[in-house]
Each structure stands twice: as structure tokens, then as C-alpha cells.
Motif scaffolding. Structure first.
Motif, PDB file in Angstrom:
ATOM      1  N   ASP A 179       0.851  -1.184   0.000  1.00 33.16           N
ATOM      2  CA  ASP A 179       0.000   0.000   0.000  1.00 33.16           C
ATOM      3  C   ASP A 179       0.887   1.235   0.000  1.00 33.16           C
ATOM      4  O   ASP A 179       1.948   1.242   0.631  1.00 33.16           O
ATOM      5  N   ILE A 180       0.457   2.266  -0.708  1.00 28.45           N
ATOM      6  CA  ILE A 180       1.224   3.509  -0.807  1.00 28.45           C
ATOM      7  C   ILE A 180       0.478   4.606  -0.072  1.00 28.45           C
ATOM      8  O   ILE A 180      -0.690   4.880  -0.363  1.00 28.45           O
ATOM      9  N   LYS A 181       1.136   5.233   0.889  1.00 30.69           N
ATOM     10  CA  LYS A 181       0.554   6.350   1.633  1.00 30.69           C
ATOM     11  C   LYS A 181       1.368   7.608   1.349  1.00 30.69           C
ATOM     12  O   LYS A 181       2.561   7.670   1.665  1.00 30.69           O
TER      13      LYS A 181
ATOM     14  N   THR B 291       4.021 -11.497   2.590  1.00 34.65           N
ATOM     15  CA  THR B 291       4.228 -10.340   3.458  1.00 34.65           C
ATOM     16  C   THR B 291       3.353  -9.178   3.016  1.00 34.65           C
ATOM     17  O   THR B 291       2.921  -9.107   1.859  1.00 34.65           O
ATOM     18  N   CYS B 292       3.081  -8.277   3.952  1.00 33.50           N
ATOM     19  CA  CYS B 292       2.349  -7.052   3.654  1.00 33.50           C
ATOM     20  C   CYS B 292       3.283  -5.873   3.931  1.00 33.50           C
ATOM     21  O   CYS B 292       4.038  -5.888   4.900  1.00 33.50           O
ATOM     22  N   ARG B 293       3.187  -4.839   3.080  1.00 35.58           N
ATOM     23  CA  ARG B 293       4.148  -3.740   3.176  1.00 35.58           C
ATOM     24  C   ARG B 293       3.458  -2.416   2.893  1.00 35.58           C
ATOM     25  O   ARG B 293       2.566  -2.331   2.048  1.00 35.58           O
ATOM     26  N   VAL B 294       3.876  -1.380   3.613  1.00 36.71           N
ATOM     27  CA  VAL B 294       3.390  -0.030   3.343  1.00 36.71           C
ATOM     28  C   VAL B 294       4.582   0.846   2.966  1.00 36.71           C
ATOM     29  O   VAL B 294       5.658   0.751   3.562  1.00 36.71           O
TER      30      VAL B 294
ATOM     31  N   THR C 162       9.994   5.658   2.791  1.00 32.00           N
ATOM     32  CA  THR C 162      10.389   4.608   3.727  1.00 32.00           C
ATOM     33  C   THR C 162       9.313   3.527   3.682  1.00 32.00           C
ATOM     34  O   THR C 162       8.251   3.720   3.087  1.00 32.00           O
ATOM     35  N   SER C 163       9.588   2.401   4.316  1.00 35.38           N
ATOM     36  CA  SER C 163       8.601   1.316   4.284  1.00 35.38           C
ATOM     37  C   SER C 163       8.582   0.559   5.603  1.00 35.38           C
ATOM     38  O   SER C 163       9.549   0.575   6.364  1.00 35.38           O
TER      39      SER C 163
END
Length: 219
Positions: free
Chosen positions: A142-144, A179-182, A191-192
Motif C-alpha cells: 500500500d502507498i501512503k 508479506t504485507c508492506r506499506v 520509507t517502508s
């Protein structure tokens, strides 16, 4: 022969997204999908009232600007992964550049971008940002887009990611999201954070249960 994730994830031609009202229409069930993953991940009622009001306060303007920034950056990311080319998105370009230049992305292939999903059992829809793959590892991302000095809302992000995991598993049970990543993107840097798929899924299922309890008639 086992299909690759990219071959498996075909578009849902029966799910329409109406960007002007940010709602999904299910052509199979012939109705508007009543809720979304992002709505379950946070209390969206305040934001809906704010956007629908005539209030010209700084909060409303800030929210509208953040929505525009997110939409434009997501369009830029989708265009890049579909064509391999960077596009100019005007004043939001530094955010797009921060993301695309992030070293963490090197070596990862894009399986899906801005991918619409629907859980027709529970009537919930959503659009995941990215599904990336490195060798046999699938990462749901997901991109914030944020301003410098932002606060991280891990609980909301994990719940949202868990919702997309749930919808993916509902439609394609053979997928294995490792895996889940932001990605936290500002005009200065990217950053992530990495999360457990199981933890994200657990948070989402609890949020969905609370949502469904609110729909039950009082006895």
C-alpha cells in the motif's frame, strides 16, 4: 499446469468503480457495493460528512488536497508499472519521484497495480495499490502519500492491507501472500514498514465483524 499470480489475476469485468463518487457497482448482483476496505479500516463517516459539507475550513481543504495528491501519485505509479515510463504529475511530482527512486523496489516485479476486488459474500469492495513479486515471494503493498513529519497509523494500514489479503484469498485461494508492506511517501523521501500477513488478516476480520454487528437488527 499451475498459473503464475500474474496469469491468475484477471480483471473483474463485473465490478465498476465510479471515481466521482468513490463507489463500486457490482454488475453481477446489480447493486452498489455498500462498503469498502478503506471504510472498514477507519471511521470514514467524519471524512464523508466533511467532504459533503459547504465547510471551507482549513481541515476540509487539507483533506481535499491530500486526496488529490494520493490520486495523482497512484496514477503515476500505475502508469509506470504498465508502461515503464514516468509521467509528469505537476506539483505532486516530488512524491512520485520519491517512490520510484526507492531502492527497496529494485528487483521486484509488478503482478498487479490499482487492482479492483470484490467479496460478494460480505458485499465489500476495494482496490489494492500494488502486488509485487520477487522470485516466489508475493508482497501486498500500500502507498501512503504524506507531508514531512507525519505520524504513522500502523493499525489502520494493517487493517486495510488485511482487507485486500482477504479479498484476494476469497477470489483466488491458491495465492500465497508472504508479506504485507506499506510505503510512506513524502516529497523528501520514501520509507517502508513490513507486516505479518496473518496479523493484518486478523485485524481486518475483527473490523469486518464489528461492521457486520452494526448491520444486525436490534432484538
Amino acid at each position: 499446469m499451475k498459473l503464475s499470480p500474474k496469469e491468475l489475476l484477471k480483471p473483474d469485468d463485473f465490478l465498476e468503480f465510479h471515481e466521482d463518487i468513490h463507489r463500486y457497482y457490482d454488475l453481477k448482483k446489480k447493486h452498489w457495493v455498500p462498503t469498502t476496505i478503506s471504510a472498514l479500516a477507519k471511521d470514514s463517516s467524519y471524512f464523508s460528512r466533511l467532504l459533503g459539507s459547504d465547510d471551507q475550513s482549513a481541515k476540509k481543504q487539507q483533506l481535499l488536497e491530500s486526496i488529490d495528491r494520493g490520486n495523482e501519485v497512484h496514477k503515476g505509479v500505475e502508469h509506470f508499472y504498465k508502461t515503464g515510463e514516468k509521467i509528469n504529475i505537476g506539483k505532486w511530482q516530488p512524491w512520485l519521484n520519491s517512490f520510484l527512486n526507492y531502492p527497496n523496489l529494485k528487483g521486484w516485479d509488478c503482478v498487479a497495480s490499482e487492482y479492483r476486488l470484490c467479496d460478494r459474500r460480505y458485499d465489500i469492495a476495494g482496490t489494492l495499490d500494488l502486488l509485487l513479486q520477487y522470485e516466489d515471494v508475493l508482497a501486498l503493498c500500500d502507498i501512503k502519500t504524506k507531508s514531512p513529519g507525519f505520524n504513522k497509523n500502523h493499525m489502520e494500514v494493517k487493517t486495510q492491507l488485511g482487507g485486500y489479503v482477504s479479498l484476494l484469498y476469497r477470489n483466488w485461494p491458491t495465492l500465497d501472500i508472504k508479506t504485507c508492506r506499506v510505503y510512506w511517501v513524502t516529497n523528501e523521501a520514501c520509507t517502508s514498514d513490513e507486516y505479518s500477513t496473518i496479523d493484518c488478516l486478523d485485524l481486518y476480520e475483527r473490523a469486518r465483524q464489528l461492521y457486520r454487528q452494526k448491520l444486525l437488527p436490534l432484538t
